[in-house]
Design a protein around this motif. Structure first.
Motif, mmCIF file in Angstrom:
data_model
loop_
_atom_site.group_PDB
_atom_site.id
_atom_site.type_symbol
_atom_site.label_atom_id
_atom_site.label_comp_id
_atom_site.label_asym_id
_atom_site.label_seq_id
_atom_site.Cartn_x
_atom_site.Cartn_y
_atom_site.Cartn_z
ATOM 1 N N ASN A 1 -14.143 14.786 3.703
ATOM 2 C CA ASN A 1 -13.607 13.575 3.877
ATOM 3 C C ASN A 1 -12.449 12.828 4.445
ATOM 4 O OD1 ASN A 1 -15.920 13.511 3.690
ATOM 5 N ND2 ASN A 1 -16.020 12.886 1.456
ATOM 6 N N THR A 2 -11.196 13.914 5.127
ATOM 7 C CA THR A 2 -10.450 13.239 5.080
ATOM 8 C C THR A 2 -9.575 14.107 6.989
ATOM 9 O OG1 THR A 2 -9.191 16.066 4.587
ATOM 10 C CG2 THR A 2 -9.089 13.913 2.963
ATOM 11 N N SER A 3 -8.801 13.946 7.124
ATOM 12 C CA SER A 3 -8.349 14.199 8.850
ATOM 13 C C SER A 3 -6.797 14.567 8.953
ATOM 14 C CB SER A 3 -8.898 13.430 10.121
ATOM 15 O OG SER A 3 -8.724 12.731 9.810
ATOM 16 N N ASN B 1 -4.858 4.897 0.413
ATOM 17 C CA ASN B 1 -6.089 5.787 0.868
ATOM 18 C C ASN B 1 -6.319 7.076 0.398
ATOM 19 O OD1 ASN B 1 -7.096 2.882 1.700
ATOM 20 N ND2 ASN B 1 -5.778 3.655 3.194
ATOM 21 N N ALA C 1 -8.882 3.693 8.786
ATOM 22 C CA ALA C 1 -9.918 3.379 8.150
ATOM 23 C C ALA C 1 -10.459 4.656 7.545
ATOM 24 C CB ALA C 1 -10.966 3.797 9.172
ATOM 25 N N GLU C 2 -10.007 6.261 7.118
ATOM 26 C CA GLU C 2 -10.104 6.809 6.425
ATOM 27 C C GLU C 2 -9.360 7.766 5.700
ATOM 28 O OE1 GLU C 2 -11.599 10.399 8.817
ATOM 29 O OE2 GLU C 2 -10.292 9.944 10.129
ATOM 30 N N GLU C 3 -9.257 8.765 4.654
ATOM 31 C CA GLU C 3 -8.282 9.063 4.190
ATOM 32 C C GLU C 3 -7.550 10.114 5.193
ATOM 33 O OE1 GLU C 3 -9.242 11.428 0.427
ATOM 34 O OE2 GLU C 3 -7.208 12.186 0.501
ATOM 35 N N GLN C 4 -6.687 10.159 5.593
ATOM 36 C CA GLN C 4 -5.623 10.944 6.779
ATOM 37 C C GLN C 4 -4.739 11.546 5.638
ATOM 38 O OE1 GLN C 4 -4.946 8.240 9.770
ATOM 39 N NE2 GLN C 4 -6.860 8.663 11.288
#
Lengths: 230, 360
Positions: free
Chosen positions: B64-66, B127, B25-28
């Motif tokens: 915008n990362t986790s 991603n 779903a997101e940049e990880q």
């Protein structure tokens, strides 16, 4: 639409992983074999445990070296570095014959010494035999083919057991690379790694004996490649 | 490594598509910490403590990362980097880093060998923005010469962590009998920890876990959050991969003085400190020189130094003494360290082209 995007991203990730596995299954080079022979002197259960620990530490370190050395195109062949335990229960009586028959990079053997009263730890005298690698390369300063390191098998010496054996293996790999005309980038990579290990041993006060000799020889090789004679 | 592609992929693919939000779903930046190889619970607990220490370093940076720490539950098939990376690339993990290791038993205690490896997925993950790759664009008429360097190394072996028999005994029982509460305020007991567990959330002094068939919150014993070289260095890399330059710099500055470093890690701390400075628009050359002075045969250190010289030139004002000086140093370094590069090395050729374009 966000669901579709997510699925496409998932498929892209799957494709990337497929590519990675395909890369890892490519044809391999001839094996660079570290052949382990009997480490004598282990007669009691504690001594057998000590020698098993020692063998496990060295075997694991060889696997780690293999991974960290072989991650460039020129050094890909080093992924064939392997440990061979076929002869681990046999005495090494004729090193040259075994080295030639096994087509090994090096042979490892040695003896376990029981702890002196009060010291607690077994000591291993480990011998690494590299055949005629130094002569093949034409080393101007080094003609020894057998190197020995004496180390206590204790938790405090874990790093030193790993480092001294790594240094000896890297030396053998360097001579092999030079005698088979491998890219100098590979040789300098090995030199850089040997330099770091020598620094670590020096800081621990454990760069002595044959380890110190090899460290010096690697420095000599580095200078001869960097400033070749006209 | 021989793998049956059918077995390796078909089942995990379905798992991934059915639960896409889980991974995509997101940049990880995803870090897998599988149990270390050992006798008893020691290896599992060592990995879990390292995992918790890493969780404690994750910060909310506006990029915008986790960061995600995956607590592995199964030991590796074999103690090797290949096996660690294979596990990390499993589609339920898809990790960019893996921390793996082994506990060696001796008559006087235990030596723990921890390793950090980047997986190839770090570079292949579409991603990610790959912020850690340092890129400089040198203008060349209507086009540009692009210079890039990736991280200095793909894997690290940390100096051994030594545990006395007493410390081993404490470590083996570190997770035993911790009370599990049903709420984060830790008011209602619902069970006790035993054996393996899975972690879900972390707060500075408590964590949400599942153990013994019970999911809930446990209060972490004091001292867990204190950082080791393994966790701090790995955490610095997580921050770098997330583009948190300041956060990475802070962690690296903290561990650079540690006595428990080997030469390889010392060199790379200098390089990464220089990189964080460059990414913040400052010169990292003095840090790169520290690394080169430690080992002048280290190609990564030389590449970073040369990139730093180019960056210095581009930061300097046109026709300034600073620019002339930086250019002179670049030319000198290119000559001095050319022996480390083969004649067909693309990067070295591109740097040569860039140098000619930057000539005052």
């Amino acid at each position: 639409m966000p669901g579709t995007v997510i699925k496409l991203r998932a498929l892209a990730a799957v494709f990337a992983v497929c590519q990675l596995f395909a890369e890892q299954t490519r044809a391999q080079e001839p094996v660079l074999k570290a052949s382990v022979w009997k480490y004598g002197g282990a007669i009691s259960a504690p001594s057998q445990d000590a020698i098993d620990s020692f063998r496990s530490i060295v075997a694991d370190k060889i696997l780690m070296l293999r991974s960290s050395l072989s991650d460039t195109t020129e050094a890909k062949y080093l992924a064939s570095l392997a440990i061979d335990l076929t002869h681990q229960n046999e005495n090494l009586s004729d090193p040259l014959a075994a080295w030639q028959t096994e087509q090994a990079l090096l042979l490892m053997s040695g003896i376990l010494v029981s702890p002196q009263a009060g010291s607690g730890a077994f000591t291993v005298a480990s011998t690494i035999y590299i055949g005629d690698l130094a002569q093949r390369y034409g080393s101007p300063t080094q003609s020894k083919n057998s190197f020995r390191v004496d180390l206590p098998i204790s938790s405090e010496e874990l790093g030193t057991i790993q480092d001294t054996h790594s240094l000896l293996i890297i030396y053998a790999l360097t001579l092999d690379a030079l005698s088979t005309n491998r890219d100098h980038q590979v040789v300098f990579r090995l030199i850089a790694m040997a330099h770091n290990i020598s620094q670590d041993l020096q800081l621990r006060g454990r760069l002595n004996g044959d380890a110190a000799l090899i460290s010096k020889e690697m420095a000599t090789i580095a200078q001869s490649l960097r400033y070749p004679a006209p | 490594m021989k793998l049956n592609p059918f077995i390796a992929f078909v089942m995990p693919v379905w798992a991934c598509l059915l639960h896409p939000a889980n991974v995509m779903a997101e940049e990880q930046v995803r870090v897998l910490v599988p149990p270390f190889e050992s006798q008893g619970y020691l290896g599992e607990n060592v990995a879990n403590v390292l995992g918790f220490q890493l969780l404690g370093t994750l910060s909310d940076v506006d990029k915008n990362t986790s960061g995600v720490i995956i607590f592995g539950t199964q030991p590796l098939k074999t103690f090797s980097e290949e096996s660690a990376i294979e596990r990390a690339l499993n589609l339920t993990n898809l990790a960019h880093l893996v921390i793996w290791g082994k506990a060696y038993s001796f008559s006087d205690g235990v030596g723990i060998q921890a390793n950090l490896s980047f997986t190839p997925f770090r570079l292949k993950d579409a991603n990610r923005k790959h912020r850690e790759i340092w890129t400089i664009h040198v203008p060349s008429g209507e086009s540009i010469v692009e210079l890039k360097v990736d991280l200095p190394r793909q894997s690290y072996s940390f100096p051994a962590i030594l545990l006395s028999p007493e410390a081993v005994s404490q470590f083996e029982k570190i997770f035993e009998k911790l009370v599990i509460f049903g709420d984060p305020a830790l008011t209602k007991q619902v069970g006790t920890m035993a054996g393996a567990f899975r972690a879900y959330q972390y707060l500075p002094d408590r964590a949400e876990i599942e153990s013994n068939g019970v999911r809930g919150w446990v209060r972490l014993p004091l001292g867990w959050a204190s950082q080791s070289v393994v966790s701090s260095f790995s955490a610095a890399y997580i921050r770098l991969l997330r583009g948190d330059w300041l956060g990475a710099e802070m962690l690296l500055e903290n561990i650079v003085q540690s006595e428990n470093l080997n030469a390889e890690i010392r060199i790379d701390i200098s390089l990464l400190l220089g990189l964080t400075r460059e990414m913040q628009g400052k010169s990292g050359v003095s840090q790169f020189l520290t690394a080169v002075n430690e080992n002048e045969f280290d190609v990564s250190a030389i590449k970073y130094l040369i990139m730093g010289r180019v960056a210095d030139i581009m930061r300097a004002s046109e026709k300034s003494d600073a620019r002339d000086e930086a250019y002179g140093q670049l030319v000198q370094d290119l000559g001095e360290y050319a022996f480390l590069f083969s004649g067909d090395d693309e990067w070295f050729r591109d740097v040569g082209t860039a140098a000619s374009l930057l000539k005052p």
